[in-house]
Write a protein that holds these residues in place. Sequence first.
Motif, short mmCIF file in Angstrom:
data_model
loop_
_atom_site.label_atom_id
_atom_site.label_comp_id
_atom_site.label_asym_id
_atom_site.label_seq_id
_atom_site.Cartn_x
_atom_site.Cartn_y
_atom_site.Cartn_z
N GLN A 128 -11.08 -6.96 -1.43
CA GLN A 128 -10.94 -5.67 -0.76
C GLN A 128 -10.26 -5.85 0.60
O GLN A 128 -10.54 -6.80 1.32
CB GLN A 128 -12.32 -5.03 -0.54
CG GLN A 128 -13.06 -4.67 -1.82
CD GLN A 128 -12.32 -3.62 -2.62
OE1 GLN A 128 -11.79 -2.66 -2.06
NE2 GLN A 128 -12.27 -3.80 -3.93
N LYS B 98 -4.42 -10.55 -4.43
CA LYS B 98 -4.75 -9.80 -5.64
C LYS B 98 -3.64 -8.80 -6.00
O LYS B 98 -3.29 -8.63 -7.17
CB LYS B 98 -6.07 -9.04 -5.44
CG LYS B 98 -6.57 -8.32 -6.70
CD LYS B 98 -6.85 -9.32 -7.83
CE LYS B 98 -7.57 -8.68 -8.99
NZ LYS B 98 -6.76 -7.67 -9.70
N SER C 60 -11.82 -6.97 4.34
CA SER C 60 -13.18 -7.37 3.98
C SER C 60 -13.38 -8.86 4.28
O SER C 60 -12.54 -9.69 3.91
CB SER C 60 -13.41 -7.09 2.49
OG SER C 60 -14.64 -7.63 2.07
N ASN D 213 -17.77 -9.65 -5.51
CA ASN D 213 -17.21 -8.37 -5.97
C ASN D 213 -16.34 -7.70 -4.91
O ASN D 213 -15.49 -6.87 -5.23
CB ASN D 213 -18.34 -7.40 -6.37
CG ASN D 213 -19.06 -7.87 -7.62
OD1 ASN D 213 -18.48 -8.53 -8.47
ND2 ASN D 213 -20.33 -7.53 -7.72
N ASN D 214 -16.55 -8.04 -3.62
CA ASN D 214 -15.76 -7.45 -2.53
C ASN D 214 -14.67 -8.39 -2.01
O ASN D 214 -14.00 -8.07 -1.03
CB ASN D 214 -16.67 -7.07 -1.36
CG ASN D 214 -17.72 -6.05 -1.76
OD1 ASN D 214 -17.44 -5.12 -2.51
ND2 ASN D 214 -18.94 -6.24 -1.27
N ALA E 179 -6.76 -9.82 -0.28
CA ALA E 179 -6.38 -8.51 -0.83
C ALA E 179 -4.91 -8.52 -1.22
O ALA E 179 -4.52 -7.99 -2.27
CB ALA E 179 -6.65 -7.41 0.20
N GLN F 175 0.81 -1.21 0.00
CA GLN F 175 0.00 0.00 0.00
C GLN F 175 0.84 1.27 0.00
O GLN F 175 0.44 2.29 -0.55
CB GLN F 175 -0.96 0.00 1.20
CG GLN F 175 -2.08 -1.02 1.07
CD GLN F 175 -3.12 -0.87 2.16
OE1 GLN F 175 -2.82 -0.46 3.27
NE2 GLN F 175 -4.37 -1.22 1.86
#
Length: 411
Positions: free
Chosen positions: A355, A379, A358, A351-352, A376, A249
Amino acid sequence: MDSTFHSLEKIQPETLLSFNNPVFLSLFLTILILSIILIYYRFVVIPLRIKFIEEKQALQMQHTEMMALFSELSPDPVIRCDISGRILLSNESANDIFNKKILLGEYIENVFPIIKNFDIEKVIDYGLIKNFEHTVDGKHFQFVVAGVPKYNAIQIYGRDISQLKTTQQELKVALTKANASTKLKEEFLSRISHEIRSPLVSIQGYSELLKSQSDDFSPEYQSIFQSIENNSKRLYRTVELILNMSQVQTGSYESSFKEINIYNVVEKTFREFKSFAEESKLDFTFDSQVDTETSIFADEYSVSQIVVNLIDNAFKYTRKGSISVGLYKENQRVKIVIEDTGVGISEKYLNNLFQPFSQEYSGYTRPYDGTGLGLALVKSFIDLNEAKIEVDSEINRGAKFIVTFDELIKL
């Protein structure tokens, strides 16, 4: 010649000015035509030309007045100078910048010294555009100098950018604070991870030592030692997960792309989780349909973390049944398939799925552990390696994750 002379001699004086005399007739017609032309030019052409010139001048004057009015009404400063740099037009906004000083007649270089660096003649001849900034009494202005060849002049347009400068400065301060905060977070995570890792290494070392001597202990103690080892490994992976996500991040993750043996990566990870399968009483299998030398070009650490987190995720959500790890090849692509018989994923949550933080089941009473960072991070590492991930799942029917890499073809 003699005959002509004799013919003229025969003309009587009374007929000399008669229209019967061809010479007189020609001369008369010539004078008449010239008179008509002069009269037409004097009373038609000249008045029309004068009218045209007057209308043109009126239009130019109207245009000049409109431009002057536009400049005068403009809330931004507008200045016009001739080729020598003398100010021909200066609206009220421009005068206000210099404490209502009348700029008309001044030389632009005295007002804006930076214009000495511009070749005014060249700017006008080629219609060039120049930009500069100027500060007056703490206010910041941006000016555009535009050459106007048609009027052999330069037009200067300005705008107050004091608020913009203030905003830029505030953003710089905010960015500095954000960078400092990011650095502080990285330092904190680094220190806390070290503080957690150090005792974990000791716990893992002692648990492995005890496990190696487990034959001297009862099955109950052997199970306890195995549980200590498994949970210390899970805690270690959680620390790694938080650090990795923070690095991704903040953009501080350093990748190293090279040729890696994908079979070795997947097989090694499979062996690390075998003890979890035994403790959880799950059927855990590995099926490889590729050559043991199959390679891909990727970042080895991130690829191993993709496999680790997908398998770990399968164990978290599978209470009974099986987990399978497959390694296959299809059209020069390598596929890693991780399938479980766990709780599954609802269609609306897909779809989440990737994230950060999540989880489909959240809250203090959620039935499954986890930070919500594993998929996450998967991905992010998938994107880093330009790979592809597919998910096939239904509630109460398990989940299948398929990760696809391009195979490295050796020539």
